[in-house]
Design a protein around this motif. Structure first.
Motif, PDB file in Angstrom:
ATOM      1  N   ALA A 250     -44.901 -74.831 -54.105  1.00 49.78           N
ATOM      2  CA  ALA A 250     -43.732 -74.362 -53.362  1.00 49.78           C
ATOM      3  C   ALA A 250     -43.635 -72.845 -53.356  1.00 49.78           C
ATOM      4  O   ALA A 250     -43.140 -72.249 -52.392  1.00 49.78           O
ATOM      5  N   SER A 251     -44.111 -72.194 -54.410  1.00 49.44           N
ATOM      6  CA  SER A 251     -44.042 -70.735 -54.454  1.00 49.44           C
ATOM      7  C   SER A 251     -44.981 -70.087 -53.455  1.00 49.44           C
ATOM      8  O   SER A 251     -44.809 -68.907 -53.116  1.00 49.44           O
ATOM      9  N   VAL A 252     -45.968 -70.838 -52.954  1.00 50.52           N
ATOM     10  CA  VAL A 252     -46.924 -70.287 -51.988  1.00 50.52           C
ATOM     11  C   VAL A 252     -46.592 -70.716 -50.565  1.00 50.52           C
ATOM     12  O   VAL A 252     -46.558 -69.894 -49.645  1.00 50.52           O
ATOM     13  N   ILE A 253     -46.342 -72.007 -50.361  1.00 48.27           N
ATOM     14  CA  ILE A 253     -46.152 -72.508 -48.996  1.00 48.27           C
ATOM     15  C   ILE A 253     -44.733 -72.972 -48.741  1.00 48.27           C
ATOM     16  O   ILE A 253     -44.433 -73.447 -47.627  1.00 48.27           O
ATOM     17  N   GLY A 254     -43.846 -72.895 -49.740  1.00 46.10           N
ATOM     18  CA  GLY A 254     -42.474 -73.335 -49.528  1.00 46.10           C
ATOM     19  C   GLY A 254     -41.645 -72.293 -48.814  1.00 46.10           C
ATOM     20  O   GLY A 254     -41.981 -71.110 -48.769  1.00 46.10           O
TER      21      GLY A 254
ATOM     22  N   LEU B 164     -45.084 -65.385 -55.816  1.00 48.52           N
ATOM     23  CA  LEU B 164     -45.853 -65.700 -57.020  1.00 48.52           C
ATOM     24  C   LEU B 164     -45.075 -65.336 -58.280  1.00 48.52           C
ATOM     25  O   LEU B 164     -45.079 -66.087 -59.264  1.00 48.52           O
ATOM     26  N   VAL B 165     -44.405 -64.187 -58.232  1.00 46.87           N
ATOM     27  CA  VAL B 165     -43.595 -63.778 -59.381  1.00 46.87           C
ATOM     28  C   VAL B 165     -42.449 -64.760 -59.592  1.00 46.87           C
ATOM     29  O   VAL B 165     -42.133 -65.150 -60.729  1.00 46.87           O
ATOM     30  N   THR B 166     -41.820 -65.174 -58.497  1.00 44.99           N
ATOM     31  CA  THR B 166     -40.716 -66.138 -58.601  1.00 44.99           C
ATOM     32  C   THR B 166     -41.199 -67.474 -59.153  1.00 44.99           C
ATOM     33  O   THR B 166     -40.537 -68.091 -59.995  1.00 44.99           O
TER      34      THR B 166
END
Length: 368
Positions: free
Chosen positions: A294-298, A310-312
């Motif tokens: 989810a942090s990449v494609i959400g 990415l940090v999140t």
């Protein structure tokens, strides 16, 4: 479809293997250092050293696998996004959930490995490690006694050796027995040999004397001997029926402690929480995987890159791990908070699934 799934699985599998081996190796190395002193003092072989260190691997693996899976998934999807492969797959008709499915396949295998480790391998390895350490600690016949030094293999025994011959015989030996501080015994011999017997280790001394002070009469009792056998097995620490730690128990012993055992009753919450923790720990794997995906494609697509995402995602994963420790501690204090062990990973999992929903595309209707 199968080709794409296999491709994404490979993109995750290789980083997962690398991260698992690297992190396990580093932690295994740091843990193995505490066995160095035991190996040197007991004159154990290199094989015994590796045997002891291998027994700590299940406990290390159970901690490493969720973290390694998260890192591998985050790395793989960030790489796919950077190479614009995810954009091409999305344009080809792959939904976000379809793209996340290969990662969940990997997660299923990791969960099976974790359940096998936590429910079976961990208690066996921990129990074996404890028993083996006890045997090595009380194997006085294997103790490395240094020349010219007052060696203390146990708390109540002191041994001094002037010289050691190549065949293992000791010259100029002094043994001080202080098991009874009010009535200590000192033995000296020209020569001694430390051997193993079926009844335990023995120290055979030749041409010496045995000195003992009578505290009531204040006299010295001196006995000269040509040959004297000292039973060292009596100096070993008796373990008795020690209480089994939670890590040494199987899941049934944790969820249903022995209420007739005062120690189990006193540690009831600790045992039950450990049992449920073993059940819920593998559930953190799909939660961390979904957070990584989810942090990449959400959310909404952003052309400026994925640095902030990415940090999140990393912050969310760290928060989940911290909350798992806090919740386990609180549940140990109050058993009524036990459901929080399951609610915590499921909440993060639900939040990640919400981010993976396909965005609603609004239709703009122009005026006629």
């Amino acid at each position: 479809m199968r080709g794409v799934t296999s491709y994404i699985v490979r993109q995750i599998a290789w980083p997962l293997a690398f991260a698992t081996l690297t992190l396990t190796g580093v932690i295994w190395l740091t843990q193995s250092l505490r066995f160095i002193d035991r190996i040197v003092n007991n004159n154990l072989s290199l094989g015994s050293f590796f045997y002891l260190t291998i027994l700590v691997l299940p406990s290390i693996t159970a901690i490493i696998l969720p973290v390694a899976t998260f890192c591998a998934t985050l790395y793989a999807f960030h790489r796919l996004a950077t190479d614009s492969e995810l954009i091409v797959l999305s344009a080809s008709g792959f939904s976000r959930f379809a793209l996340a499915r290969p990662a969940l396949y990997i997660g299923t295998l990791v969960m099976v490995a974790m359940y096998t480790t936590l429910l079976y391998l961990l208690p066996i390895a921990t129990t074996t490690l404890r028993n083996t350490q006890y045997e090595f600690r009380n194997d006085l016949a294997g103790m490395a006694l240094l020349e010219g030094v007052f060696n203390t293999p146990t708390d109540n025994l002191t041994v001094y050796i002037r010289e050691r011959e190549p065949n293992g015989d000791m010259l100029g030996v002094l043994v001080h027995d202080n098991r009874n501080p009010a009535n200590p015994v000192t033995m000296m011999a020209e020569k001694a040999t430390l051997i193993r017997t079926p009844d335990g280790p023995r120290l055979y001394m030749v041409n010496g004397n045995r000195q003992q002070i009578d505290p009531q009469r204040r006299t010295l009792s001196l006995l000269y001997f040509d040959n004297y056998s000292l039973d060292l097995a009596s100096y070993a620490k008796k373990e008795g029926q020690a209480w089994r730690e939670p890590s040494e128990r199987f899941i049934n012993d944790l969820l249903y402690p022995d209420l007739n055992d005062p120690s189990d009753v006193a540690n009831y919450n600790k045992l039950v929480v450990e049992g449920h923790r073993r059940i819920v720990s593998p559930l953190y794997v799909p939660a961390l995987i979904l957070i990584a995906v989810a942090s990449v494609i959400g959310g909404e697509y952003n052309r400026r890159g994925h640095g902030r995402r990415l940090v999140t995602g990393a912050a969310a994963a760290i928060t989940l791990q911290i909350l798992s420790l806090i919740v386990a501690h609180l549940a140990t204090k109050s058993i009524t908070l036990l459901p929080l062990l399951y609610i915590t990973p499921l909440t993060f999992m639900a939040g990640a699934l919400l981010l993976l929903r396909e965005p609603v595309r609004r239709r703009v209707i122009g005026r006629a």
